[in-house]
Scaffold this motif. Structure first.
Motif, PDB file in Angstrom:
ATOM      1  N   ARG A 162      42.580  49.613  30.228  1.00  0.00           N
ATOM      2  CA  ARG A 162      41.274  48.926  30.326  1.00  0.00           C
ATOM      3  C   ARG A 162      41.457  47.407  30.260  1.00  0.00           C
ATOM      4  O   ARG A 162      40.814  46.666  31.003  1.00  0.00           O
ATOM      5  N   ASP A 170      36.768  47.879  33.592  1.00  0.00           N
ATOM      6  CA  ASP A 170      35.972  49.075  33.265  1.00  0.00           C
ATOM      7  C   ASP A 170      35.669  49.968  34.455  1.00  0.00           C
ATOM      8  O   ASP A 170      35.255  51.111  34.280  1.00  0.00           O
ATOM      9  N   TYR A 199      36.730  53.903  25.785  1.00  0.00           N
ATOM     10  CA  TYR A 199      37.418  53.633  27.062  1.00  0.00           C
ATOM     11  C   TYR A 199      36.750  54.346  28.225  1.00  0.00           C
ATOM     12  O   TYR A 199      37.210  54.276  29.353  1.00  0.00           O
TER      13      TYR A 199
END
Ligand SMILES: O=C(O)[C@@H](O)[C@@H](O)[C@H](O)[C@H](O)CO
Ligand SMILES: [Mg+2]
Length: 403
Positions: free
Chosen positions: A199, A204, A231
């Protein structure tokens, strides 16, 4: 359209693959995948001894009747060998019917629900850094979704990671089962660091998937699911063995991380409660092991009632014949989720010419009649079968665990 011949083709262009060819009196033939990794010759024997002789002379158009004949007529119902054999016949007959109709298989199923099929690739590495490099390579190829797996410090071998850097990952890598070692505590401490690093570097939007490969207890799976919620995974796969479908009630109580399960399932009965109680988000059962298109449609339709989506298994131990048919199913099925894509090696691509194409993180199934996959039998004959077994897994104290 009468079945005049049915034969099994076993070939090993880098790995064993089993294909069923059904020929008719109209000169058309259909292909089905009959590959069951590590148990290939069991399916060959089941087909050659108990199924194919009973097909000769039957009307190839009677797909449902033949499916019921092979399922109900088996008496000893279900199981991976039986359902893979039935699947091979079923997919070959659907291939034949689409060819006879002169249309791509997805048209016969109900037409397009989407223009192209999103797939996920496999990024693996011996450590986090090398896994991140693999993620970068997949992003450059246009993948929108990547499964991330990496080695765990202190564990010599980990599922999904090639033995040597840059090598293709193939789990069935020895004549008799290799013995792997597993340490859940080390894994649980390490894998959240992998997602944090991905990440951090990729942001994202990239869909992240991870395969636990059946190795946690339900409460450990709940703990991992909760730990990685920040996450936003696309899915956490096979987080605990799923013979006990109730186990997922406990996991669901602890985490909203989406759950995928089912590549080892072979019938609707393996996943009915999981789907009806909405204990999972994606069903991974696929055509080659779950009774073919005829049965997989039933599973997908049940799943649709509960907003569970498909996420077909698509490892390299499923042949291009399965991938081709799966992409037509993926193009039609309304509750599509995602399709796994592990590229086959060049030798396999040569033995199995196909119409499906990869571009920009997606597949299109092709527009030729049928599922669009063929087999070069002369080339296939150059690669004789070579027994290869999946590994077994032991805990550090020697306890035989889940591989
Ligand atoms: O999600 C996956 O692709 C894995 O679980 C498979 O690679 C599995 O290990 C093999 O198909 C076993 O033959
Ligand atoms: Mg898996």
């Amino acid at each position: 359209m009468k079945i005049t011949e049915a034969r099994v083709i076993v070939t090993c262009p880098g790995r064993n693959l089993v294909t069923l060819k059904i020929v008719t009196d109209e000169g058309l033939y259909g292909l089905g995948d009959a590959t069951l990794n590590g148990r290939e010759l069991a399916v060959v024997a089941y087909l050659e001894e108990h199924v194919l002789p009973a097909l000769i002379g039957r009307d190839a158009h009677r797909i449902e009747d033949i499916w019921q004949y092979l399922y109900r007529g088996a008496y000893w119902r279900r199981g991976p060998v039986t359902m893979t054999a039935i699947a091979a016949v079923d997919v070959a007959l659907w291939d034949l019917k689409a060819k006879a109709a002169g249309m791509p298989l997805y048209q016969l199923l109900g037409g397009k629900s989407r223009e192209r099929v999103m797939v996920y690739g496999h990024a693996t590495g011996k450590d986090i850094e090398s896994c991140l490099d693999e993620v970068a390579r997949h992003v450059e190829q246009g993948y929108r979704a990547v499964r991330v797996q990496c080695g765990v410090p202190g564990i010599p071998t980990t599922y999904g990671v090639a033995k040597r850097e840059g090598e293709r990952y193939e789990p069935a890598d020895s004549d008799l089962p290799a013995e792997h070692v597993w340490d859940t505590a080390k894994y649980l401490n390490h894998v959240p660091k992998l997602f944090a690093a991905v990440r951090e570097r990729f942001g994202d939007d990239l869909h992240l998937l991870h395969d636990v490969h059946h190795r946690l207890t339900p409460i450990e799976a709940g703990r991992l699911g909760k730990r990685v919620e920040e996450y936003n995974l696309f899915w956490l796969e096979d987080c605990t063995p799923a013979e006990n479908q109730e186990a997922f009630r406990l996991i669901r109580q602890h985490t909203t991380t989406p759950l995928a399960v089912g590549e080892v399932f072979n019938s609707i009965h393996d996943c009915r409660e999981l789907i009806q109680e909405q204990l999972i988000d994606y069903i991974r059962a696929t055509l080659v092991h779950a009774g073919g298109i005829t049965h997989m449609r039933r599973i997908a339709d049940l799943a649709a009632l509960y907003q569970v989506r498909t996420g077909f298994h698509g490892a390299t131990d499923l042949s291009p014949v399965c991938m081709g048919a799966a992409l037509h199913f993926d193009t039609w099925v309304p509750n599509f989720g995602i399709q796994e894509h592990m590229p086959h090696e060049a030798r396999i691509e040569e033995v199995f010419p196909h119409a499906y194409r990869f571009a920009d993180g997606h597949f299109t199934p092709g527009e030729v009649p049928g599922h669009g996959v063929d087999i070069d039998e002369d080339l296939a004959a150059r690669y004789p079968y070579q027994r290869a077994s999946l590994p077994v897994n032991r805990l550090v104290d020697g306890t035989l665990w889940h591989w």
